[in-house]
Design a protein around this motif. Structure first.
Motif, PDB file in Angstrom:
ATOM      1  N   ALA A  87      39.290  48.403   2.860  1.00 25.04           N
ATOM      2  CA  ALA A  87      40.016  49.154   3.885  1.00 25.04           C
ATOM      3  C   ALA A  87      39.078  49.563   5.018  1.00 25.04           C
ATOM      4  N   ASN A  88      37.871  49.998   4.689  1.00 28.18           N
ATOM      5  CA  ASN A  88      36.904  50.367   5.720  1.00 28.18           C
ATOM      6  C   ASN A  88      36.513  49.157   6.572  1.00 28.18           C
ATOM      7  N   ARG A  89      36.362  48.012   5.938  1.00 29.24           N
ATOM      8  CA  ARG A  89      36.016  46.791   6.662  1.00 29.24           C
ATOM      9  C   ARG A  89      37.138  46.420   7.639  1.00 29.24           C
ATOM     10  N   GLU A  90      38.389  46.489   7.163  1.00 31.78           N
ATOM     11  CA  GLU A  90      39.526  46.159   8.028  1.00 31.78           C
ATOM     12  C   GLU A  90      39.637  47.158   9.181  1.00 31.78           C
ATOM     13  N   LYS A  91      39.367  48.427   8.917  1.00 29.23           N
ATOM     14  CA  LYS A  91      39.417  49.451   9.965  1.00 29.23           C
ATOM     15  C   LYS A  91      38.369  49.172  11.039  1.00 29.23           C
ATOM     16  N   GLU A  92      37.156  48.831  10.618  1.00 25.26           N
ATOM     17  CA  GLU A  92      36.088  48.510  11.573  1.00 25.26           C
ATOM     18  C   GLU A  92      36.434  47.278  12.407  1.00 25.26           C
ATOM     19  N   GLN A  93      37.040  46.266  11.766  1.00 25.16           N
ATOM     20  CA  GLN A  93      37.429  45.066  12.495  1.00 25.16           C
ATOM     21  C   GLN A  93      38.513  45.379  13.520  1.00 25.16           C
ATOM     22  N   ALA A  94      39.457  46.259  13.159  1.00 21.00           N
ATOM     23  CA  ALA A  94      40.522  46.637  14.096  1.00 21.00           C
ATOM     24  C   ALA A  94      39.940  47.390  15.287  1.00 21.00           C
ATOM     25  N   VAL A  95      38.982  48.269  15.038  1.00 21.50           N
ATOM     26  CA  VAL A  95      38.339  49.011  16.129  1.00 21.50           C
ATOM     27  C   VAL A  95      37.616  48.041  17.056  1.00 21.50           C
ATOM     28  N   GLN A  96      36.913  47.082  16.499  1.00 28.88           N
ATOM     29  CA  GLN A  96      36.190  46.106  17.313  1.00 28.88           C
ATOM     30  C   GLN A  96      37.152  45.248  18.142  1.00 28.88           C
ATOM     31  N   ARG A  97      38.286  44.869  17.548  1.00 32.51           N
ATOM     32  CA  ARG A  97      39.284  44.091  18.299  1.00 32.51           C
ATOM     33  C   ARG A  97      39.828  44.906  19.468  1.00 32.51           C
ATOM     34  N   ARG A  98      40.104  46.198  19.242  1.00 40.63           N
ATOM     35  CA  ARG A  98      40.629  47.066  20.304  1.00 40.63           C
ATOM     36  C   ARG A  98      39.598  47.238  21.419  1.00 40.63           C
TER      37      ARG A  98
END
Length: 159
Positions: free
Chosen positions: A142-153
């Protein structure tokens, strides 16, 4: 010859952080023979099955695999012998009190050279249950997916 500076990692026990809750850590020196040091300088060691125990006011490291030195002679060492750890008395007493509690064990986390001397980081650990392991894996994902979403934004992509 110049004295070594800094740390040089030799081996890590990544599985220990997966299998145990780590409560406290200590850095300890290790009593080694010459061929063990030479083998470690080649970067050859395994902490996978290793554990430590307090026996008679001393801490001993068991089942750590340091392979025989390839160019050694009859003076070579046994690869899985028990090795004494160097800690001060107050640390040993504290460790002994905590290990005597139920469910705690001492596991080696990493083996490294610090300023030219071999050191091991040992940890006071309590075993995880299977559901704890699944929970920590899910949390890390979940933390990995959250970081990836932040980077995409941040790069301007829409979700």
């Amino acid at each position: 010859m110049a004295k070594e500076q800094g740390t040089k990692p030799i081996a890590q026990n990544k599985k220990a952080r997966h299998d145990y809750h780590i409560d406290d850590t200590w850095e300890a020196g290790i009593v080694l023979v010459g061929t063990e040091v030479k083998s470690l300088r080649q970067g050859r060691a395994s902490l996978v099955d290793g554990f430590a125990e307090v026996d008679g006011g001393e801490v001993w490291l068991h089942q750590v695999h340091i392979p025989e030195y390839t160019q050694g002679t009859w003076t070579n060492h046994a690869s899985r012998r028990k090795r004494k750890l160097l800690l001060n008395r107050a640390e040993i007493a504290k460790i002994e009190r905590k290990v005597s509690d139920s469910g705690y064990t001492l596991v080696p986390l990493q083996l490294y050279f610090k300023d030219g001397r071999a050191k091991v980081e040992i940890a006071l650990a309590k075993g995880k249950k299977a559901y704890d392991k699944r929970h920590s894996l899910a949390e890390r994902q979940a933390n990995r997916e959250k970081e990836q979403a932040v980077q995409r934004r941040l790069k301007g992509f829409k979700d």
